[in-house]
Scaffold this motif. Structure first.
Motif, PDB file in Angstrom:
ATOM      1  N   LEU A   4     -22.242   8.230 -69.758  1.00 57.58           N
ATOM      2  CA  LEU A   4     -22.430   9.252 -68.721  1.00 57.58           C
ATOM      3  C   LEU A   4     -21.080   9.635 -68.093  1.00 57.58           C
ATOM      4  O   LEU A   4     -20.778  10.819 -67.890  1.00 57.58           O
ATOM      5  CB  LEU A   4     -23.385   8.729 -67.646  1.00 57.58           C
ATOM      6  N   SER A   5     -20.244   8.604 -67.866  1.00 48.66           N
ATOM      7  CA  SER A   5     -18.924   8.876 -67.281  1.00 48.66           C
ATOM      8  C   SER A   5     -18.076   9.714 -68.232  1.00 48.66           C
ATOM      9  O   SER A   5     -17.342  10.608 -67.817  1.00 48.66           O
ATOM     10  CB  SER A   5     -18.185   7.569 -66.981  1.00 48.66           C
ATOM     11  N   VAL A   6     -18.217   9.421 -69.544  1.00 46.68           N
ATOM     12  CA  VAL A   6     -17.439  10.193 -70.532  1.00 46.68           C
ATOM     13  C   VAL A   6     -17.847  11.676 -70.465  1.00 46.68           C
ATOM     14  O   VAL A   6     -17.005  12.577 -70.405  1.00 46.68           O
ATOM     15  CB  VAL A   6     -17.668   9.636 -71.959  1.00 46.68           C
ATOM     16  N   VAL A   7     -19.179  11.885 -70.434  1.00 43.72           N
ATOM     17  CA  VAL A   7     -19.670  13.278 -70.388  1.00 43.72           C
ATOM     18  C   VAL A   7     -19.177  13.945 -69.116  1.00 43.72           C
ATOM     19  O   VAL A   7     -18.681  15.087 -69.130  1.00 43.72           O
ATOM     20  CB  VAL A   7     -21.218  13.318 -70.474  1.00 43.72           C
ATOM     21  N   LEU A   8     -19.268  13.206 -67.972  1.00 40.37           N
ATOM     22  CA  LEU A   8     -18.837  13.779 -66.683  1.00 40.37           C
ATOM     23  C   LEU A   8     -17.360  14.159 -66.712  1.00 40.37           C
ATOM     24  O   LEU A   8     -16.965  15.258 -66.308  1.00 40.37           O
ATOM     25  CB  LEU A   8     -19.068  12.752 -65.572  1.00 40.37           C
ATOM     26  N   CYS A   9     -16.546  13.240 -67.250  1.00 41.13           N
ATOM     27  CA  CYS A   9     -15.106  13.511 -67.350  1.00 41.13           C
ATOM     28  C   CYS A   9     -14.859  14.760 -68.186  1.00 41.13           C
ATOM     29  O   CYS A   9     -14.043  15.611 -67.854  1.00 41.13           O
ATOM     30  CB  CYS A   9     -14.383  12.342 -68.004  1.00 41.13           C
ATOM     31  N   PHE A  10     -15.607  14.821 -69.308  1.00 44.32           N
ATOM     32  CA  PHE A  10     -15.425  15.970 -70.210  1.00 44.32           C
ATOM     33  C   PHE A  10     -15.775  17.280 -69.492  1.00 44.32           C
ATOM     34  O   PHE A  10     -15.021  18.257 -69.536  1.00 44.32           O
ATOM     35  CB  PHE A  10     -16.308  15.786 -71.453  1.00 44.32           C
ATOM     36  N   VAL A  11     -16.925  17.289 -68.789  1.00 43.79           N
ATOM     37  CA  VAL A  11     -17.372  18.512 -68.097  1.00 43.79           C
ATOM     38  C   VAL A  11     -16.362  18.902 -67.024  1.00 43.79           C
ATOM     39  O   VAL A  11     -15.952  20.066 -66.921  1.00 43.79           O
ATOM     40  CB  VAL A  11     -18.789  18.315 -67.486  1.00 43.79           C
ATOM     41  N   ILE A  12     -15.922  17.900 -66.226  1.00 47.76           N
ATOM     42  CA  ILE A  12     -14.952  18.196 -65.153  1.00 47.76           C
ATOM     43  C   ILE A  12     -13.649  18.733 -65.764  1.00 47.76           C
ATOM     44  O   ILE A  12     -13.074  19.711 -65.302  1.00 47.76           O
ATOM     45  CB  ILE A  12     -14.683  16.946 -64.287  1.00 47.76           C
ATOM     46  N   GLY A  13     -13.242  18.091 -66.872  1.00 49.01           N
ATOM     47  CA  GLY A  13     -12.013  18.536 -67.551  1.00 49.01           C
ATOM     48  C   GLY A  13     -12.143  19.975 -68.028  1.00 49.01           C
ATOM     49  O   GLY A  13     -11.248  20.795 -67.842  1.00 49.01           O
ATOM     50  N   LEU A  14     -13.302  20.262 -68.610  1.00 48.51           N
ATOM     51  CA  LEU A  14     -13.521  21.610 -69.157  1.00 48.51           C
ATOM     52  C   LEU A  14     -13.510  22.658 -68.032  1.00 48.51           C
ATOM     53  O   LEU A  14     -12.840  23.695 -68.123  1.00 48.51           O
ATOM     54  CB  LEU A  14     -14.869  21.651 -69.896  1.00 48.51           C
ATOM     55  N   ILE A  15     -14.240  22.342 -66.944  1.00 54.01           N
ATOM     56  CA  ILE A  15     -14.292  23.288 -65.818  1.00 54.01           C
ATOM     57  C   ILE A  15     -12.884  23.500 -65.244  1.00 54.01           C
ATOM     58  O   ILE A  15     -12.462  24.628 -64.999  1.00 54.01           O
ATOM     59  CB  ILE A  15     -15.271  22.788 -64.711  1.00 54.01           C
ATOM     60  N   SER A  16     -12.130  22.391 -65.100  1.00 49.43           N
ATOM     61  CA  SER A  16     -10.772  22.516 -64.554  1.00 49.43           C
ATOM     62  C   SER A  16      -9.923  23.384 -65.467  1.00 49.43           C
ATOM     63  O   SER A  16      -9.192  24.274 -65.013  1.00 49.43           O
ATOM     64  CB  SER A  16     -10.095  21.162 -64.421  1.00 49.43           C
ATOM     65  N   PHE A  17     -10.070  23.165 -66.786  1.00 50.00           N
ATOM     66  CA  PHE A  17      -9.283  23.949 -67.736  1.00 50.00           C
ATOM     67  C   PHE A  17      -9.603  25.451 -67.595  1.00 50.00           C
ATOM     68  O   PHE A  17      -8.710  26.290 -67.526  1.00 50.00           O
ATOM     69  CB  PHE A  17      -9.577  23.474 -69.167  1.00 50.00           C
ATOM     70  N   VAL A  18     -10.920  25.760 -67.533  1.00 46.87           N
ATOM     71  CA  VAL A  18     -11.338  27.168 -67.437  1.00 46.87           C
ATOM     72  C   VAL A  18     -10.800  27.774 -66.133  1.00 46.87           C
ATOM     73  O   VAL A  18     -10.240  28.877 -66.114  1.00 46.87           O
ATOM     74  CB  VAL A  18     -12.880  27.282 -67.508  1.00 46.87           C
ATOM     75  N   LEU A  19     -10.932  27.011 -65.022  1.00 46.00           N
ATOM     76  CA  LEU A  19     -10.491  27.538 -63.724  1.00 46.00           C
ATOM     77  C   LEU A  19      -8.983  27.782 -63.714  1.00 46.00           C
ATOM     78  O   LEU A  19      -8.511  28.826 -63.265  1.00 46.00           O
ATOM     79  CB  LEU A  19     -10.872  26.581 -62.587  1.00 46.00           C
ATOM     80  N   ILE A  20      -8.229  26.827 -64.280  1.00 41.14           N
ATOM     81  CA  ILE A  20      -6.761  26.977 -64.284  1.00 41.14           C
ATOM     82  C   ILE A  20      -6.372  28.179 -65.148  1.00 41.14           C
ATOM     83  O   ILE A  20      -5.520  28.987 -64.785  1.00 41.14           O
ATOM     84  CB  ILE A  20      -6.082  25.683 -64.793  1.00 41.14           C
ATOM     85  N   SER A  21      -7.074  28.306 -66.288  1.00 36.24           N
ATOM     86  CA  SER A  21      -6.707  29.419 -67.180  1.00 36.24           C
ATOM     87  C   SER A  21      -7.031  30.763 -66.515  1.00 36.24           C
ATOM     88  O   SER A  21      -6.268  31.719 -66.612  1.00 36.24           O
ATOM     89  CB  SER A  21      -7.363  29.250 -68.544  1.00 36.24           C
ATOM     90  N   PHE A  22      -8.178  30.849 -65.797  1.00 31.29           N
ATOM     91  CA  PHE A  22      -8.498  32.086 -65.071  1.00 31.29           C
ATOM     92  C   PHE A  22      -7.446  32.333 -63.988  1.00 31.29           C
ATOM     93  O   PHE A  22      -6.983  33.449 -63.807  1.00 31.29           O
ATOM     94  CB  PHE A  22      -9.888  31.979 -64.409  1.00 31.29           C
ATOM     95  N   LYS A  23      -7.083  31.290 -63.256  1.00 30.05           N
ATOM     96  CA  LYS A  23      -6.123  31.430 -62.157  1.00 30.05           C
ATOM     97  C   LYS A  23      -4.791  31.965 -62.682  1.00 30.05           C
ATOM     98  O   LYS A  23      -4.180  32.858 -62.102  1.00 30.05           O
ATOM     99  CB  LYS A  23      -5.919  30.065 -61.483  1.00 30.05           C
ATOM    100  N   LYS A  24      -4.380  31.398 -63.823  1.00 28.19           N
ATOM    101  CA  LYS A  24      -3.114  31.823 -64.436  1.00 28.19           C
ATOM    102  C   LYS A  24      -3.186  33.302 -64.817  1.00 28.19           C
ATOM    103  O   LYS A  24      -2.285  34.082 -64.562  1.00 28.19           O
ATOM    104  CB  LYS A  24      -2.872  31.001 -65.702  1.00 28.19           C
ATOM    105  N   ARG A  25      -4.335  33.625 -65.452  1.00 26.46           N
ATOM    106  CA  ARG A  25      -4.531  34.994 -65.919  1.00 26.46           C
ATOM    107  C   ARG A  25      -4.580  35.968 -64.736  1.00 26.46           C
ATOM    108  O   ARG A  25      -3.991  37.043 -64.768  1.00 26.46           O
ATOM    109  CB  ARG A  25      -5.862  35.027 -66.670  1.00 26.46           C
ATOM    110  N   PHE A  26      -5.278  35.552 -63.678  1.00 26.71           N
ATOM    111  CA  PHE A  26      -5.458  36.421 -62.516  1.00 26.71           C
ATOM    112  C   PHE A  26      -4.204  36.492 -61.628  1.00 26.71           C
ATOM    113  O   PHE A  26      -4.237  37.118 -60.578  1.00 26.71           O
ATOM    114  CB  PHE A  26      -6.674  35.963 -61.689  1.00 26.71           C
ATOM    115  N   ALA A  27      -3.123  35.844 -62.096  1.00 29.37           N
ATOM    116  CA  ALA A  27      -1.860  35.964 -61.333  1.00 29.37           C
ATOM    117  C   ALA A  27      -1.015  37.094 -61.906  1.00 29.37           C
ATOM    118  O   ALA A  27       0.082  37.374 -61.423  1.00 29.37           O
ATOM    119  CB  ALA A  27      -1.107  34.649 -61.396  1.00 29.37           C
TER     120      ALA A  27
END
Ligand code: HEM
Length: 486
Positions: A4-27
């Protein structure tokens, strides 16, 4: 770590990646010091609900900043330029055209030959076609086709007068689309389709399918534009196969018949057949090679698709405003009567040219209700020239909601920036059918104003409400008017 922790880490990692990539793009715009509207994830500055195309640019235009020639925005993750300064727009559309000649539309010649038409093609193919077809739209060629359009208008008038024997309030959107379908059906395909008399006319049915029943929804359209190479690999089409089969069949039959029987007619098809056979239509025109059969079908098709709905909505909005403004309607009718008296009651090419007030009504209608609300240019980024917003900017057109054809007297036109009216676009990639569009709209309006008086009725939409998600600006529920025979 448990699973469960592995899945949680993966989901959090994925969301962070998407958010950072949007933030970069939206700059993108911020980093370049441009004026921009703050985007939101994931749509950028696109509205979330189904809207009209006006809503993709107008809210951004309204936040324009003095001293900045454009507003930066994002359509999903893509940076888009919304030009707000008329000099800057003139650079894009006219002066720097060599950098801004592409629209970046989806074309798939192999699977969908209809998509290879002049509106969508870019680069050398567009240039060659534009060069070949420009001579078909000269004023000389319009004069040549004028009698054909008047014949269709006469038929339209007699059918309408029959309908009015039993009804006095009519929905005009469909009626006028039938008129322009008949005009373009006759002029582009040489087919006498009285779609007004015959509601099941195939031309009208297939015409309606192009705009009212597109093959894909807005998301797939966006995918086609953003990832054309993938879409072509997937053999995705833009138009329905049945629409292609219909137009291919009609053009093949028409060409075969005309060539076998040596038939010449005053229409676009005749001009296209001459291009197929290598005849230069204009002594000054470059010889750019022959048109293939598929090229002829795609161009005849775009004359139809680009020509019927744009002109019918132009007439529709003009009649709507004339019904709401009886003084303007009367002034137009008087001009028509005065000029016709001079020409012994005959609607000639010269008579129509003298009806300048009618033409001002058409231009004012195109200002208030431009059928094409944004012009697209795609040099490396998406540029959307917000036509509707410019036409409704009170700094350019004071009291923009007032319908006033006198805005388009020659003196008034001279007093404004040349880019303030963009109803037909501008520059080398403007509307090739401008003269024809104006001609059929004038003939249609004159025929109606000469014979009928128009008034609003209980079902008339006041104020006007536009249909959502349609490429051409049109009323949501049609336009009902009371029509009295004169
Ligand atoms: C009142 C009627 C019409 C209006 C308001 C109108 C408007 C427009 C506009 C705004 C554009 C884009 C211009 C740009 O990007 O700068 C366009 C392009 C075009 N129009 Fe029209 N149009 C009308 C009638 C017609 C007719 C009757 C035809 C053909 C018979 C036609 C054929 C085309 C074609 C082929 C293009 C693409 C031109 C190119 O990319 O080189 N239009 N039109």
């Amino acid at each position: 770590m448990d699973s469960l922790s592995v899945v949680l880490c993966f989901v959090i990692g994925l969301i962070s990646f998407v958010l950072i990539s949007f933030k970069k793009r939206f700059a993108y715009w911020k980093d370049r010091g441009a004026a921009y509207v703050e985007p939101t994830i994931p749509f950028g500055n696109l509205p979330i609900r189904q809207v009209h195309f006006i809503d993709t640019t107008d809210p951004i235009y309204k936040q324009k900043k003095p001293g900045y020639p454009f507003m930066g925005a994002y359509f999903f993750r893509n940076p888009v330029v919304i030009p707000t300064d008329l000099d800057f727009i003139q650079n894009i559309l006219v002066k720097d055209f060599s950098y801004f000649h592409e629209r970046g539309m989806y074309v798939n010649e192999e699977d969908d030959p209809l998509s290879a038409h002049m509106f969508s093609l870019d680069g050398d193919k567009w240039k060659s076609l534009r060069g070949k077809l420009s001579p078909t739209f000269t004023s000389g060629k319009m004069k040549f086709m004028f009698p054909t359009v008047v014949d269709v208008a006469d038929r339209f008038n007699s059918t309408l007068s029959e309908i009015l024997e039993t009804e006095s309030e009519l929905e005009l959107r469909d009626l006028l689309a039938r008129f322009t379908t008949d005009v373009i059906g006759t002029c582009a395909f040489g087919i006498e389709c009285n779609s007004l008399k015959n509601p099941n006319c195939k031309f009208r049915n297939y015409g309606a399918k192009i705009f009212d029943e597109p093959l894909h929804g807005p998301l797939v359209h966006l995918f086609l534009m953003l990832y054309p190479n993938v879409a072509r690999k997937l053999h995705l089409r833009f138009f329905r196969k049945e629409v292609e089969d219909f137009f291919m069949g009609v053009v093949r039959e028409t060409i075969d018949y005309r060539e076998k029987n040596n038939v010449r007619r005053k229409d676009f098809m005749d001009l296209l057949i001459q291009l197929k056979n290598g005849v230069a239509l204009d002594e000054h025109a470059q010889k750019l090679g022959r048109l293939t059969f598929e090229e002829i079908v795609a161009q005849a098709f775009v004359f139809f698709a680009a020509g019927f709905e744009t002109s019918s909505t132009t007439m529709l909005f003009s009649l709507y405003e004339l019904a709401l403004n009886p003084d303007i309607q009367e002034k137009a009718r008087q001009e028509i009567e005065t000029v016709l008296m001079k020409y012994e009651g005959k609607l000639t090419y010269e008579a129509v040219k003298e009806m300048v007030y009618v033409d001002q009504i058409i231009t004012e209608s195109l200002r208030k209700y431009p059928p094409v609300v944004n012009l697209i240019r795609q040099p490396f980024k998406d540029y959307r020239v917000p036509v509707y917003s410019i036409h409704h900017d009170p700094e350019i057109f004071p009291n923009p909601d007032v319908f006033d054809p006198d805005r388009f007297t020659p003196e008034q036109i001279k007093s404004r920036h040349p880019m303030s009216f963009l109803g037909f676009g501008e520059g080398p990639r403007n509307c090739i059918g401008l003269r024809f569009g104006r001609m059929q709209s004038r003939i249609g309006l004159i025929t109606l104003l000469k014979n009928y008086r128009l008034k609003p009725c209980a079902k008339t939409p006041i104020p006007m409400v536009f249909a959502e998600g349609k490429p051409i600006l049109s009323p949501k529920l049609g336009v009902h008017l009371q029509i009295e025979k004169l």
